[in-house]
Design a protein around this motif. Structure first.
Motif, PDB file in Angstrom:
ATOM      1  N   VAL A  10      49.296  38.850  49.735  1.00 35.96           N
ATOM      2  CA  VAL A  10      49.028  39.137  48.333  1.00 35.96           C
ATOM      3  C   VAL A  10      47.595  38.657  48.239  1.00 35.96           C
ATOM      4  N   ALA A  11      47.718  37.271  48.141  1.00 37.17           N
ATOM      5  CA  ALA A  11      46.510  36.388  47.850  1.00 37.17           C
ATOM      6  C   ALA A  11      45.439  36.653  48.482  1.00 37.17           C
ATOM      7  N   TYR A  12      45.486  37.034  50.051  1.00 38.63           N
ATOM      8  CA  TYR A  12      44.249  37.578  50.885  1.00 38.63           C
ATOM      9  C   TYR A  12      43.904  38.662  50.404  1.00 38.63           C
ATOM     10  N   LEU A  13      44.731  39.852  50.141  1.00 40.90           N
ATOM     11  CA  LEU A  13      44.295  40.877  49.956  1.00 40.90           C
ATOM     12  C   LEU A  13      43.277  40.988  48.527  1.00 40.90           C
ATOM     13  N   LEU A  14      44.064  40.297  47.461  1.00 44.46           N
ATOM     14  CA  LEU A  14      43.428  40.013  46.096  1.00 44.46           C
ATOM     15  C   LEU A  14      41.912  39.523  46.350  1.00 44.46           C
ATOM     16  N   ASP A  15      41.688  38.678  47.208  1.00 44.34           N
ATOM     17  CA  ASP A  15      40.460  37.907  47.474  1.00 44.34           C
ATOM     18  C   ASP A  15      39.418  38.684  48.108  1.00 44.34           C
ATOM     19  N   ARG A  16      39.661  39.959  48.700  1.00 44.45           N
ATOM     20  CA  ARG A  16      39.037  40.893  49.315  1.00 44.45           C
ATOM     21  C   ARG A  16      38.213  41.955  48.270  1.00 44.45           C
ATOM     22  N   THR A  17      36.944  41.808  48.470  1.00 48.14           N
ATOM     23  CA  THR A  17      36.100  42.629  47.646  1.00 48.14           C
ATOM     24  C   THR A  17      36.387  44.315  47.782  1.00 48.14           C
ATOM     25  N   ASP A  18      36.639  44.836  48.997  1.00 45.98           N
ATOM     26  CA  ASP A  18      36.720  46.080  49.295  1.00 45.98           C
ATOM     27  C   ASP A  18      38.148  46.644  48.906  1.00 45.98           C
ATOM     28  N   VAL A  19      39.167  45.697  48.636  1.00 50.80           N
ATOM     29  CA  VAL A  19      40.444  46.063  48.067  1.00 50.80           C
ATOM     30  C   VAL A  19      40.452  46.032  46.698  1.00 50.80           C
ATOM     31  N   ALA A  20      39.748  44.975  46.149  1.00 51.85           N
ATOM     32  CA  ALA A  20      39.612  44.873  44.478  1.00 51.85           C
ATOM     33  C   ALA A  20      38.654  45.934  44.139  1.00 51.85           C
TER      34      ALA A  20
END
Length: 138
Positions: A10-20
């Motif tokens: 979850v933290a990794y995905l939240l930290d990715r610009t494309d996902v955010a």
């Protein structure tokens, strides 16, 4: 702190610009929180552990299986979220998130376009294996 692979993904995905750029801060572990349910359908990602935890010999690593549900306002929008999440996870370099070392992620099944059986929200299910450390990292 005990390493938590779900929280790390979850933290990794939240930290990715494309996902955010697609979902904002709406990436959750295990289930969608109640305060988000009233706003559904919307772009959102839920990361659910579904077993695994297979240890690799004496190394302090496990491989866990995760269902990643990518939601959207329409089936097309859910697919857009899934494509970005899949690209992000399958190209994940060795990374540390939430005091857990993530080694790699691989797609094991999907994508499968579905609708929530009760609320009929569109989502895409993709299954991943994720190798992570069993020992806390700074």
């Amino acid at each position: 702190m005990i390493p938590d692979p779900t929280a790390a993904v979850v933290a990794y995905l939240l930290d990715r610009t494309d996902v955010a750029n697609l979902v904002g801060v709406r990436v959750y572990g295990v289930e969608i929180p109640g305060e988000e349910i009233v706003n559904m359908p919307q772009k959102l990602v839920a990361v659910k552990p579904t077993g695994g935890g297979v240890h690799r010999g004496y190394a302090h690593y496990s491989v866990g299986r995760f269902d990643v549900l990518s939601y959207g306002e329409t089936p097309f929008e859910a697919q857009r979220v899934e494509l970005v999440v899949r690209d992000t996870l399958k190209n994940m370099p060795r990374a540390t998130a939430n005091h857990t070392l993530l080694e790699w992620a691989s797609v094991e099944g999907g994508p499968l376009a579905l609708r929530d059986p009760d609320a009929h929200w569109p989502f895409v299910l993709t299954v991943y294996n994720v190798m992570s450390s069993d020992v806390e990292v700074p």
